[in-house]
Design an enzyme around this catalytic site. Sequence first.
Site, PDB file in Angstrom:
ATOM      1  N   ASP A  87      -3.369   5.378   0.368  1.00  0.00           N
ATOM      2  CA  ASP A  87      -2.587   5.365  -0.853  1.00  0.00           C
ATOM      3  C   ASP A  87      -3.314   6.294  -1.829  1.00  0.00           C
ATOM      4  O   ASP A  87      -4.435   6.737  -1.561  1.00  0.00           O
ATOM      5  CB  ASP A  87      -2.506   3.930  -1.384  1.00  0.00           C
ATOM      6  CG  ASP A  87      -1.683   3.814  -2.656  1.00  0.00           C
ATOM      7  OD1 ASP A  87      -0.742   4.612  -2.825  1.00  0.00           O
ATOM      8  OD2 ASP A  87      -1.990   2.932  -3.473  1.00  0.00           O
ATOM      9  N   ASP A 139      -3.145   5.996  -5.888  1.00  0.00           N
ATOM     10  CA  ASP A 139      -3.641   5.320  -7.089  1.00  0.00           C
ATOM     11  C   ASP A 139      -4.548   4.150  -6.727  1.00  0.00           C
ATOM     12  O   ASP A 139      -4.186   3.277  -5.937  1.00  0.00           O
ATOM     13  CB  ASP A 139      -2.464   4.820  -7.930  1.00  0.00           C
ATOM     14  CG  ASP A 139      -1.616   5.965  -8.452  1.00  0.00           C
ATOM     15  OD1 ASP A 139      -2.173   6.848  -9.116  1.00  0.00           O
ATOM     16  OD2 ASP A 139      -0.400   5.977  -8.167  1.00  0.00           O
TER      17      ASP A 139
END
Length: 488
Positions: free
Chosen positions: A43, A45
């Site tokens: 991912d 963030d």
Amino acid sequence: CNMYLRNNIKYLIPVISKNFVNPDTIFANNQMSLQDIEIYGFDYDYTLAFYSSHLHTLIFNIARDILINEHRYPEGLREYDYIPNFVIRGLHYDVQKALLMKIDAFHYIQLGTVYRGLNPVPEKEVIAMYEGSHVPLEIMSDFYGKSSHGHTMKQFMDIFSLPEMTLLLCVNDYFMKHNIDYEPVHLYKDVKEAIGDVHVRGIMYRAVEADNEKYICYGEQTHAVLRKLSKNGKKMFLITNSPFDFVNRGMNYIVGKDWRDLFDVVIVQADKPGFFNDRRKPFRRVTDKGVLLWDRIHHLEKGQIYKQGNLYEFLRLTGWRGSKVLYFGDHIYSDLADLTLKHGWRTGAIIPELRKEIKIMNTEEYVHTMTWLQALTGLLEQMQVHQDPASQTVIQQWINEREEMRLRTKDIFNAQFGSLFRTYHNPTYFTRRLSRFADIYMASLSCLLNYDLQHTFYPRRTPLQHESPIWPEQTSTGAMNIPFRKSA
């Protein structure tokens, strides 16, 4: 007896104090060898990019102003500023009752952690509202932590939710202080919409892009991890819900303008967790200028940027299936749950709060308190058979002291809600889900730098309640004395 134990606890502490936990450890829920991992997914963030506390203040302030300017909420709300460290991740919010609380792995509310506005709700009132402290399954949050389809609880699982929880408490607090009648469900929806607008309208993205140095942290460590994996011939991919321009500027800052050379596939605006379940959305290629192309995608090419799509098409185009894939994310539901349950990928949870909590657990105050708390618990378990008045008086004193110490251990972590991982002695609901959906977990990706890529992670074997602890207590591999990879 009580005084005897107090006087002799100092002899116990030196033994326990040797077992300090290294905050840079990778912890295993399920045995996993990096030797088997060929493909690493991430991912963006709070996985590749870590943010400073300034970002939470920014999100809170913008959402608060949206409520005032667009939803016509009272101007007096501007008096409220973001309160760092007031809330923790993993809390549940009862949408209909406007209550924020911590719930354990068995669906029991931790009394003393229920807040309406910025003030705790008395325990008797909580027990009256819920007819006890247990939350029935049918009103708990749904599989992804959402309040939908009759579920009245919302669980806040990602780090971006900290300003949302704080704003909910502040708005509730203002309305109660000023005796303003309001509908809790509508308030929740308005706050949720305002927080969503901060992201959807790109306000947050533009602010971070304009000042990466202020908002992005630990870029060098992320860069080092990616270089290490690339040097060892590992394939890498990125699946994020964030837009390309935001990711591109951030990765330029963290890694450099050649960051795309490290990744075999890059997917933006993926719309997780829908990405993992919806078979209908096709991939679209995005140009460097952000233009969306409508040509059908037959191959996922290195150096290109793709938008949306779905995991089933991703698996078909790449062939990356099963336990040779390890995916890292910070959101236990949106990032990890479907991958481990439906597709057999290995999963790694990024839990930044770990570092702070481990440092607290390593303090002499915490060790001393927990040692005495465990001693008291053992005494109560053994001595409760004595029913004479004198014994019962002492036992009641121990019960009272134990309760005081339980409150003290909660407050050490967070005065309002305690530890992210425990409700007194029980695991939290957050921990239960973490244990189920993450093979390994760690404070940040940088923890990978301490291990060889042939390393096997072994979960700690702790006795079940019906098992006798006849073997020496084992610690999670490397937790106390990490066999960190030695520099060449």
